[in-house]
Design a protein around this motif. Structure first.
Motif, mmCIF file in Angstrom:
data_model
loop_
_atom_site.group_PDB
_atom_site.id
_atom_site.type_symbol
_atom_site.label_atom_id
_atom_site.label_comp_id
_atom_site.label_asym_id
_atom_site.label_seq_id
_atom_site.Cartn_x
_atom_site.Cartn_y
_atom_site.Cartn_z
ATOM 1 N N TRP A 196 12.744 -32.629 35.270
ATOM 2 C CA TRP A 196 13.370 -33.450 35.926
ATOM 3 C C TRP A 196 13.622 -32.797 37.392
ATOM 4 O O TRP A 196 13.593 -33.541 38.530
ATOM 5 N N GLN B 36 12.835 -33.491 42.059
ATOM 6 C CA GLN B 36 13.819 -33.716 43.151
ATOM 7 C C GLN B 36 13.454 -33.036 44.334
ATOM 8 O O GLN B 36 12.995 -31.932 44.359
ATOM 9 N N THR B 37 14.114 -33.721 45.496
ATOM 10 C CA THR B 37 13.947 -32.874 46.505
ATOM 11 C C THR B 37 14.959 -31.177 46.666
ATOM 12 O O THR B 37 15.738 -31.107 45.852
ATOM 13 N N GLU C 29 18.717 -31.813 46.500
ATOM 14 C CA GLU C 29 19.060 -32.598 45.270
ATOM 15 C C GLU C 29 18.848 -31.698 44.308
ATOM 16 O O GLU C 29 19.742 -31.600 43.230
ATOM 17 N N ARG C 30 18.072 -30.669 44.199
ATOM 18 C CA ARG C 30 17.827 -29.868 43.054
ATOM 19 C C ARG C 30 18.706 -28.849 43.052
ATOM 20 O O ARG C 30 19.413 -28.616 42.057
ATOM 21 N N TRP D 115 22.322 -30.762 41.873
ATOM 22 C CA TRP D 115 22.362 -30.959 40.421
ATOM 23 C C TRP D 115 22.334 -29.764 39.533
ATOM 24 O O TRP D 115 22.971 -29.715 38.659
#
Length: 649
Positions: free
Chosen positions: A225, A229-230, A233-234, A237
């Motif tokens: 997942w 992500q960009t 964002e990675r 998170w």
């Protein structure tokens, strides 16, 4: 490196003749072979140094050896080495068939030579930057062990097994606790971070009690997942989940924030190694959370294990990990791994999942007796050819079930006949290991890239140790290449130890018959492997204290005494105890009755001292010279039995 890992001559099965080349030998018979190997590869090492940049002039001048200061330094060096060499002559002669004590014997020449060869290169297996060759060898050793245990061992498989070396079995046991806790708590962290689009259990208790395989699958899904992500964002998170992890918050805060969860316990046999108690303290769980499972015949009582799991379910007590022992330290007994795996699976179906670890520090290499050359499991009736009783149906079932466990500890420095310290941690699914990642920019730089080997070569990110010797990895790797981990090769050596144990058992029964007028002799537990114990009590004695004192007096004749030359001792042995608290009242009292000892409420009478014999030297029965060191040992013991009884009269 891949070429190095796969190259080599096709191995011929080990035989009595080729076994003679395996060790330096009780008499140093293979000194010429070892000397040739050491000199040859020391010269190669020097050649490598001289040809690294041959245009560089030698910083140490050729005239240096003639300088007085140089000669003085050499004289002091030689003096200290001579003093050390003289002192080491008081060491325990582990190489000799007269040594029947602890879990150590002569060293295999492939490992000894490989370690000596590698030491001048001084590789540090913390990372491939410091050890580009031996790190890969350690990865290969992990795959060799995974194959031996029956774990997936093809790096192209998604859930391939893995392993790494440690300083010994104790650290490997710590690693299992550390990894099991990280995996158990991770789904709870995902829930707390509220990661979208992932199928995360909707309850902390359910999340905390997933089966290890389900936990690994969830962790893998999280990794996949993240990759979608960009970059921004990675990173966001990752930080969000990391902030919720137990490794970040610590035990106190984590369990305060998740108040429906209980501090997990660890289930271990009553005779489990003391490293488990140490590990619980180091992890911060506390030794109170180590639950000792009663035993039956010095093996885990599967019914008691089932009862404890039932208790945990009814009282909402989570379980972190259960320990099965494959060759106990005191007696070499084999726990019913198959029953424990079945009970774990049944418990998981009822909502109580946990990690199952096998402490095979002693018995791990015995697995080679159960593996064909293609890695498949051998049938019991095939293995039993040539043995008297080995393996029992229960022992065979236990070894057959290893492939269904989650991890294992194996000690190459025990039945692998390799130098200290070489333990190993082996896991069933390498993907879980990333939960333990630690970053250090000066050691690990950038993304390791895809693929099994790229990840595994960053050993320092996952292991408990930091810097560690690559020479040990070279020793284990080369030994496994020369003696593959199957019945035809390494298993041949293991077979000699089982045959010696069976011969010892027969001799013990004969000894008991001849000594019966004056001495009670019994083998308290029929051996599963190659450790055999003797319980002794003089006829007419009813006191446990006196029996213990008598065995201790015998042990004085066979224990190492650094104040005396080792040649004074004819044989070396060890002692252990049977604890009432470990075996239970029924078994303990049965042994007392057989020895005609009275049960006593005194605290000092709740254990029985017994002689313990480790039968791992392949030359205990010397077929070349027609000598049985086992028969000689019992003759020696008979003399000292008479002397000890005479002194006590």
């Amino acid at each position: 490196m891949r070429r190095l890992a796969s190259a080599g001559l096709t191995s011929m099965p080990l035989t009595a003749a080729s076994q003679h080349a395996c060790f330096l030998g009780p008499y140093g018979e293979n000194d010429t072979l070892l000397e040739k190997l050491v000199v040859e590869f020391l010269r190669e090492h020097v050649y490598w140094r001289r040809n690294f940049h041959p245009e560089d002039p030698p910083p140490i001048p050729t005239r240096a050896a003639a300088e007085p200061a140089y000669r003085d330094f050499e004289a002091r060096l030689r003096r200290e080495l001579h003093i050390l060499s003289a002192a080491l002559k008081r060491s325990v002669p582990f190489h000799s068939p007269r040594y029947l004590g602890h879990m150590v014997s002569d060293l295999l020449l492939p490992g000894l030579a490989a370690q000596i060869l590698t030491l001048p290169y001084n590789p540090n297996n913390v990372s491939e930057d410091a050890a580009p060759v031996t790190v890969e060898l350690e990865v290969q050793v992990g795959l060799q062990f995974a194959r031996m245990l029956g774990y997936p061992h093809d790096p192209d498989q998604v859930a391939c097994g893995y392993g790494h070396l440690t300083s010994g079995g104790t650290v490997a046991n710590y690693q299992s606790l550390r990894l099991a806790l990280a995996l158990k708590a991770f789904p709870v962290a995902l829930r707390a971070a509220q990661v979208p689009d992932l199928e995360v259990p909707d309850d902390d208790v359910i999340a905390f009690n997933l089966a290890p395989a389900d936990g690994v699958a969830l962790f893998a899904a999280w990794q996949d997942w993240l990759q979608q992500q960009t970059p921004g964002e990675r990173q966001r998170w990752r930080r969000a989940v990391q902030a919720q992890r137990i490794e970040q918050q610590g035990l106190s805060r984590f369990f305060t924030m998740h108040s429906t969860l209980t501090l997990p316990c660890v289930l271990a046999p009553a005779s489990a190694h003391y490293s488990w108690s140490k590990g619980m303290k180091l992890l911060g769980l506390g030794s109170d959370q180590l639950v000792r499972i009663p035993q039956r015949g010095m093996r885990v009582d599967a019914d008691a294990f089932a009862g404890q799991l039932d208790y945990c379910r009814r009282h909402d007590q989570s379980v972190l990990l259960a320990v099965a022992v494959l060759g106990s330290t005191e007696y070499g007994m084999i726990d019913p791994v198959d029953r424990m795996v079945d009970l774990r699976d049944a418990s998981t179906r009822e909502g109580l999942g946990f990690w199952l670890h096998v402490d095979a520090a002693w018995g791990g290499y015995l697995t080679t007796l159960f593996r064909n050359e293609d890695g498949s499991l051998r049938a019991r009736e095939v293995i039993s050819e040539g043995f008297g009783q080995f393996p029992s149906a229960e022992v065979h079932a236990a070894f057959a079930a290893l492939a269904r466990t989650d991890s294992a500890t194996i000690d190459p420095h025990k039945l692998g006949y390799l130098p200290y310290g070489a333990g190993a941690f082996v896991g069933r699914d390498h993907r879980a290991l990333r939960l333990l990642t630690e970053d250090a920019d000066y050691v690990f730089q950038g993304d390791p890239g895809p693929g099994y080997h790229a990840q595994q070569r960053r050993l320092g990110q996952y292991i408990i140790e930091g810097s560690k010797s690559g020479a040990a990895a070279a020793a284990v790797y080369v030994t496994h290449r020369v003696l593959p981990l199957d019945c035809a090769n390494f298993g041949y050596l293991q077979a000699q130890t089982i045959l010696a144990a069976e011969a010892f058992l027969a001799a013990a029964h004969q000894f008991g018959a001849t000594q019966s007028p004056s001495l009670h002799v019994m083998v308290p537990f029929a051996p599963d492997t190659n450790l055999v114990c003797l319980a002794l009590n003089p006829r007419g004695n009813r006191s446990i204290k006196h029996a213990n004192a008598y065995v201790c007096a015998l042990h004085d004749q066979i224990k190492c005494d650094p104040r005396q030359p080792v040649q004074v001792k004819e044989f070396f042995g060890s002692v252990t105890t049977i604890q009432r608290a470990s075996v239970g009242d029924t078994v303990f009292d049965e042994i007392l009755r057989a020895l005609e000892l009275d049960a006593d409420d005194d605290l000092d009478s709740q254990h029985l001292v017994i002689l313990r014999h480790t039968l791992m030297n392949p030359y205990l029965i010397d077929h070349e010279n027609g000598i049985s060191y086992l028969d000689a040992y019992f003759a020696f013991l008979a003399r000292h039995v008479r002397d000890t009884l005479a002194r006590a009269a």
